[in-house]
Design a protein around this motif. Structure first.
Motif, PDB file in Angstrom:
ATOM      1  N   LEU A   1       0.859  -1.185   0.000  1.00 42.62           N
ATOM      2  CA  LEU A   1       0.000   0.000   0.000  1.00 42.62           C
ATOM      3  C   LEU A   1       0.896   1.237   0.000  1.00 42.62           C
ATOM      4  O   LEU A   1       1.651   1.459   0.938  1.00 42.62           O
ATOM      5  N   ASN A   2       0.815   2.003  -1.088  1.00 42.97           N
ATOM      6  CA  ASN A   2       1.624   3.218  -1.201  1.00 42.97           C
ATOM      7  C   ASN A   2       0.706   4.409  -1.426  1.00 42.97           C
ATOM      8  O   ASN A   2       0.097   4.546  -2.488  1.00 42.97           O
ATOM      9  N   LEU A   3       0.601   5.243  -0.404  1.00 42.43           N
ATOM     10  CA  LEU A   3      -0.225   6.450  -0.467  1.00 42.43           C
ATOM     11  C   LEU A   3       0.645   7.695  -0.326  1.00 42.43           C
ATOM     12  O   LEU A   3       0.142   8.784  -0.048  1.00 42.43           O
ATOM     13  N   SER A   4       1.934   7.567  -0.522  1.00 38.48           N
ATOM     14  CA  SER A   4       2.871   8.662  -0.285  1.00 38.48           C
ATOM     15  C   SER A   4       2.707   9.794  -1.295  1.00 38.48           C
ATOM     16  O   SER A   4       2.176   9.615  -2.380  1.00 38.48           O
ATOM     17  N   ARG A   5       3.193  10.959  -0.888  1.00 41.90           N
ATOM     18  CA  ARG A   5       3.248  12.158  -1.730  1.00 41.90           C
ATOM     19  C   ARG A   5       1.885  12.544  -2.311  1.00 41.90           C
ATOM     20  O   ARG A   5       1.711  12.687  -3.499  1.00 41.90           O
ATOM     21  N   ASN A   6       0.914  12.677  -1.401  1.00 38.19           N
ATOM     22  CA  ASN A   6      -0.407  13.199  -1.716  1.00 38.19           C
ATOM     23  C   ASN A   6      -0.707  14.280  -0.694  1.00 38.19           C
ATOM     24  O   ASN A   6       0.217  14.826  -0.078  1.00 38.19           O
ATOM     25  N   MET A   7      -1.968  14.569  -0.481  1.00 35.50           N
ATOM     26  CA  MET A   7      -2.346  15.555   0.527  1.00 35.50           C
ATOM     27  C   MET A   7      -3.410  14.973   1.456  1.00 35.50           C
ATOM     28  O   MET A   7      -4.347  15.663   1.854  1.00 35.50           O
ATOM     29  N   PHE A   8      -3.261  13.687   1.808  1.00 39.75           N
ATOM     30  CA  PHE A   8      -4.208  13.059   2.719  1.00 39.75           C
ATOM     31  C   PHE A   8      -4.097  13.719   4.090  1.00 39.75           C
ATOM     32  O   PHE A   8      -3.013  14.082   4.539  1.00 39.75           O
ATOM     33  N   SER A   9      -5.240  13.851   4.751  1.00 41.71           N
ATOM     34  CA  SER A   9      -5.263  14.462   6.081  1.00 41.71           C
ATOM     35  C   SER A   9      -6.009  13.544   7.035  1.00 41.71           C
ATOM     36  O   SER A   9      -6.520  12.505   6.635  1.00 41.71           O
TER      37      SER A   9
END
Length: 195
Positions: free
Chosen positions: A68-76
């Protein structure tokens, strides 16, 4: 989905999908909650986009997920507590988002290196280096920082050296005693050493 100028709709066979990699596509918006219904998904890479909002709460239902790669986004928001149930996860990266709160406790999530969580200023708890406010209020000492740990390590080291010295002395005198008492063994030993 528009593909080669034709509109294709995937519904019944979407459950068979094993890998989704839509990284580096300048995607915006939120992750749809429906993605958590892909229970057979093994790899999900949404990194390097402009996705916002929270990570879906039910993401822990994706029990087969390995990567699972969710890096380099703007999740808060917080990392969902349901992620602590993802026992098969062997690669996780949520770095460089706007995540906050404590990393949920599980042996799986705490096993990832701290770099996989960096860039989230408000994220705290292991494996990150930042302590949570609740830990500071309760006076929980960080691992290896307390005076008791240093004293315990010194005591253990002292007994290690005492045991090593005692074992060496005992072994030395057993060998010397055997050579002194056993004439044939003594001659064989000295002949071996001379040869």
């Amino acid at each position: 989905m528009v593909w080669q100028g034709k509109v294709h709709e995937f519904s019944s066979n979407l459950g068979l999908v094993k890998t989704i990699d839509i990284s580096s596509n300048n995607l915006t918006g939120q992750i749809p909650n429906e993605i958590t219904k892909l229970h057979e998904l093994l790899r999900l890479d949404l990194s390097n986009n402009s996705l916002v909002g929270e990570i879906p709460r039910d993401i822990g239902q994706m029990a087969e997920l390995l990567t699972l790669n969710l890096s380099r986004n703007m999740f808060s928001g917080e990392i969902p507590s349901s992620m602590s149930k993802m026992n098969r996860l062997n690669d996780l990266d949520v770095s460089y988002n706007k995540l906050s709160g404590r990393v949920p406790s599980s042996t799986q999530l705490q096993s990832f290196p701290p770099e996989r969580f960096t860039g989230n200023v408000e994220l705290c708890g292991l494996p990150t280096a930042k302590k949570c406010l609740e830990d500071e209020d309760q006076g929980v000492p960080p691992v290896g920082d307390s005076k008791g740990d240093a004293e315990g390590t010194g005591e253990l080291q002292r007994w290690f050296y005492i045991g090593g010295a005692t074992g060496f002395a005992t072994g030395f005198w057993i060998v010397c005693g055997a050579l002194l008492l056993n004439r044939r063994g003594r001659h064989a030993f000295f002949n071996f050493m001379i040869a």
